[in-house]
Design an enzyme around this catalytic site. Structure first.
Site, PDB file in Angstrom:
ATOM      1  N   ASP A   1     -83.742 -13.009 -31.770  1.00 31.52           N
ATOM      2  CA  ASP A   1     -85.181 -12.895 -31.538  1.00 31.52           C
ATOM      3  C   ASP A   1     -85.420 -12.895 -30.026  1.00 31.52           C
ATOM      4  OD1 ASP A   1     -87.886 -12.709 -31.893  1.00 31.52           O
ATOM      5  OD2 ASP A   1     -88.014 -14.307 -33.369  1.00 31.52           O
TER       6      ASP A   1
ATOM      7  N   GLU B   1     -97.792 -16.220 -34.076  1.00 29.10           N
ATOM      8  CA  GLU B   1     -96.745 -17.179 -33.709  1.00 29.10           C
ATOM      9  C   GLU B   1     -97.330 -18.541 -33.299  1.00 29.10           C
ATOM     10  OE1 GLU B   1     -93.245 -15.487 -31.780  1.00 29.10           O
ATOM     11  OE2 GLU B   1     -94.129 -13.506 -31.941  1.00 29.10           O
TER      12      GLU B   1
HETATM   13  C1  BGC Z   1     -90.925 -12.737 -33.061  1.00 28.79           C
HETATM   14  C2  BGC Z   1     -90.231 -11.743 -33.960  1.00 28.79           C
HETATM   15  C3  BGC Z   1     -90.491 -10.349 -33.477  1.00 28.79           C
HETATM   16  C4  BGC Z   1     -90.066 -10.223 -32.038  1.00 28.79           C
HETATM   17  C5  BGC Z   1     -90.309  -8.852 -31.452  1.00 28.79           C
HETATM   18  C6  BGC Z   1     -90.630 -12.499 -31.610  1.00 28.79           C
HETATM   19  O1  BGC Z   1     -91.418 -13.298 -30.799  1.00 28.79           O
HETATM   20  O2  BGC Z   1     -90.533 -14.046 -33.422  1.00 28.79           O
HETATM   21  O3  BGC Z   1     -90.663 -11.908 -35.286  1.00 28.79           O
HETATM   22  O4  BGC Z   1     -89.819  -9.426 -34.285  1.00 28.79           O
HETATM   23  O5  BGC Z   1     -90.776 -11.156 -31.248  1.00 28.79           O
HETATM   24  O6  BGC Z   1     -91.639  -8.621 -31.213  1.00 28.79           O
HETATM   25  C1  BGC Z   2     -94.455  -9.668 -27.272  1.00 27.49           C
HETATM   26  C2  BGC Z   2     -94.120  -9.932 -28.670  1.00 27.49           C
HETATM   27  C3  BGC Z   2     -93.210 -11.065 -28.711  1.00 27.49           C
HETATM   28  C4  BGC Z   2     -93.735 -12.256 -27.925  1.00 27.49           C
HETATM   29  C5  BGC Z   2     -92.719 -13.338 -27.845  1.00 27.49           C
HETATM   30  C6  BGC Z   2     -95.028 -10.889 -26.610  1.00 27.49           C
HETATM   31  O1  BGC Z   2     -95.361 -10.642 -25.299  1.00 27.49           O
HETATM   32  O2  BGC Z   2     -95.351  -8.621 -27.187  1.00 27.49           O
HETATM   33  O3  BGC Z   2     -93.515  -8.803 -29.272  1.00 27.49           O
HETATM   34  O4  BGC Z   2     -93.016 -11.408 -30.035  1.00 27.49           O
HETATM   35  O5  BGC Z   2     -94.109 -11.907 -26.643  1.00 27.49           O
HETATM   36  O6  BGC Z   2     -93.155 -14.421 -27.101  1.00 27.49           O
END
Ligand code: BGC
Ligand code: BGC
Length: 616
Positions: A319, A513
């Site tokens: 991730d 998230e």
């Molecule tokens: C998330 C994932 C996601 C990845 C890419 C991460 O922060 O936990 O689920 O696929 O970002 O965007």
């Molecule tokens: C991204 C996401 C990712 C996240 C993780 C964002 O800036 O756009 O894809 O999951 O950061 O912290």
């Protein structure tokens, strides 16, 4: 009871407690690696590893330099790399993050996304590039794409076949933009709805998730056929986040799952078993820890369990900088993660340093040649299965984005996912009724879509950003008018002519998230409650429609409503809500896939798993 008996009972109880405490402290479950033999034994379909493809991979591996191999294992984010960089750094894949887009514009038209993907695909030479994106409820980064209900709503629909069809439609829209890989589905099994990612999970029950994981994987990818790439319009799926992301203490995002191995296996693994059997080409590791150990560094779970015991032959992607949380690691260097079994580092910004450091670690033996070859083999296998080598991924017409049949499917999904929690008889709303539509969220498509919509957090969106969408207000107005009634919009619930019924739409603002983690589940603010009570005071019956990424404590709002509908995060087809509110002969199908709490928490849920009323 004589005193000596009471004392001896107390003594026995204290002794038992002490023994339990010692057993818990010394428990091998908490301190040692997993016991792979106890886990379900299964395997990816044989069609993933046919002899001809494996021989092609052998030949390639024999020609590749260490740099070329390491390049395959590193994924940069489009915002921090240019196609020309691939000349010097032969990376194997890139991702488009939640806030990414062509030229940094995440509102760019679909044609610009396709051009961007083609430009990237054209820039890779010997080995084709693999491009990934989060299409987690439809192709949600693209303006004009159909946004399906988030998983929590689909879980309530109780229909794996519906999810398979959604997978198919989503894959088609993703493929239309030239992207072959989605980071979905989340096969998470959230146990604490305070977690900000609860809505990404279909259910708190593993059996629901297991059935859906197979269906969604098949929808996205189709059946794997030996020696043949995925069918046109299909994309690689990702079962995520392995494993126990929904088990974290207090529902803290990226936190620690403090549970036994038995529970980890029984509750959190079933979705991986079925996804692997359905042929998922990729699995994403979880940010979370299991009893204090970060999953990104857990060799026994990533390798001994997932790859060996569960026979997973696709690739494991990390991730977003997940490796940097492993002790001794940074975003720029993490042999421990690679050695634990991560095949592709998701290294959005620090890919250059990570590349140089990983090359060094292979040269000095910290990473073995076998481990590197295993990772590259898995990556090349997935690329072969996607038809990337042959360059024969047939294009999908851009007009499939937001296509009418996809919209119809989304509307059907909305109808099927709504759960009726209360109805004193006001629903369905009779033909010819004067309907007031109140509440802040009624005419707000962004609120209906939630996080992971155009932007990562789902923030900054207006109705104009959803050219193929319809708000709940628009859907209700259409249905009411068609039934010979009058629909009127009033945000605060005030009116001049008394309506026959008021529909009040309210709920959570979008989040994704950890930003969506909460301390408790009690719903704030109280604006909707004031509107409901004011309407009641005027003798107007009320129907509440709650938009939320999880069950919430809304006792007062329920009391103040004549009917109450949990609509989850339904997406861009607000008409699906209207289909059930306004009498059309249709009925509610949705049943709670999560228990629903009372306000203030408490032990017993207000509505249990499986609850849901019907109109008849
Ligand atoms: C998330 C994932 C996601 C990845 C890419 C991460 O922060 O936990 O689920 O696929 O970002 O965007
Ligand atoms: C991204 C996401 C990712 C996240 C993780 C964002 O800036 O756009 O894809 O999951 O950061 O912290």
């Amino acid at each position: 009871m004589p005193l000596y008996r009471r004392m001896s009972i107390m003594l026995v109880a204290m002794l038992a407690l002490a023994i339990a405490a010692v057993a818990w402290l010394r428990s091998p479950v908490l301190l040692s690696p997993a016991t792979p033999d106890a886990w379900p034994s299964t395997a990816s379909p044989a069609a993933l590893t046919d002899a001809a493809t494996e021989a092609m991979i052998d030949a390639l591996l024999a020609q590749m330099s260490i740099e070329e191999k390491v390049g395959q294992t590193i994924q940069a984010e489009i915002g921090s790399i240019k196609p020309e960089d691939l000349e010097k750094w032969p990376l194997g894949s890139i991702l488009i993050g939640g806030n990414g887009g062509p030229g940094g514009d995440d509102r760019a038209p679909a044609a610009a996304w396709l051009q961007m993907a083609q430009r990237w695909q054209g820039a890779s030479r010997k080995i084709p590039l693999l491009i990934g994106i989060d299409a987690v409820h439809g192709h949600n980064n693209i303006v004009g794409a159909v946004i399906f209900p988030h998983n929590i709503g689909l879980g309530a629909a109780g229909e794996p076949e519906l999810v398979r069809r959604i997978g198919e439609a989503t894959a088609e829209e993703v493929a239309a933009t030239g992207i072959p890989w989605t980071f979905a589905p989340a096969v998470t099994v959230p146990q604490d709805a305070r977690w900000g990612r609860t809505y990404e999970g279909w259910s708190e029950r593993p059996e629901v998730v297991a059935a859906y994981a197979a269906a969604m994987t098949l929808g996205l990818q189709g059946d794997l056929v030996a020696g043949q790439p995925l069918a046109p319009g299909r994309v690689a799926a990702t079962a995520k986040h392995f494993v126990g992301d929904g088990a974290t203490h207090k529902g803290i995002d990226q936190g620690d799952a403090r549970i036994s191995e038995e529970e980890l296996m029984r509750v959190h693994a079933p979705g991986y078993v079925t996804a692997i059997e359905a042929g998922t080409l990729t699995v994403m590791a979880s940010f979370s820890s299991w009893n204090g150990e970060k999953m990104h560094g857990n060799r026994s779970l990533l390798t001994s369990v997932l790859k060996e015991r569960m026979g997973f032959r696709g690739l494991v992607v990390g991730d977003w900088n997940g490796h940097e949380q492993v002790p001794g690691c940074s975003a720029k260097s993490c042999p421990a993660s690679f050695n634990a079994g991560i095949d592709i580092f998701m290294a959005p910004n620090d890919w250059r340093d990570l590349f140089e450091n990983t090359v060094g670690q292979v040269r000095d033996g910290e990473i073995s040649a076998e481990r590197l070859d295993d990772a590259v083999r898995r990556i090349l296998r997935v690329k072969a299965k996607l038809g990337l080598f042959a360059g024969d991924r047939p294009p999908v017409d851009l007009s499939r984005i937001g296509a009418a049949d996809h919209r119809e499917l989304a509307r059907e999904s909305v109808r099927k996912s709504l759960v009726l929690l209360k109805n004193d008889g006001i629903l369905p709303i009779a033909a010819g009724t004067r309907v007031l539509v109140a509440g802040p969220a009624a005419d707000d498509i962004a609120a209906a879509c939630g996080g992971w919509t155009l932007s990562w957090q789902g923030d900054g969106n207006t109705n104009a950003d959803f050219p193929n969408g319809q708000s709940i207000w628009d859907g209700v107005r259409e249905a009411v008018t068609a039934a010979g009634g009058v629909a009127e919009r009033s945000v605060d619930g005030s009116f001049t002519e008394r309506p026959g019924v008021a529909v009040v739409v309210f709920g959570e603002a979008p989040y994704a998230e950890g930003k969506g983690d909460r301390k408790n589940l009690d719903y704030e603010p109280k604006e909707a409650l004031r509107i409901l009570r004011a309407l009641r005071a005027h003798g107007v019956p009320t129907v509440s429609v709650l938009l939320s990424g999880r069950p919430l404590g809304v006792d007062d709002e329920i009391e103040a409503s004549d009917a109450f509908v949990a609509a989850w995060l339904p997406g861009t087809e607000g008409g699906g809500v209207a289909d059930l509110l306004i009498g059309t002969g249709r009925d509610f199908q949705g049943r709670l896939a999560y228990g629903w709490p009372a306000t203030g928490g408490g032990t017993a849920p207000r509505y249990p798993f499986g609850f849901g009323l019907t109109l008849r």
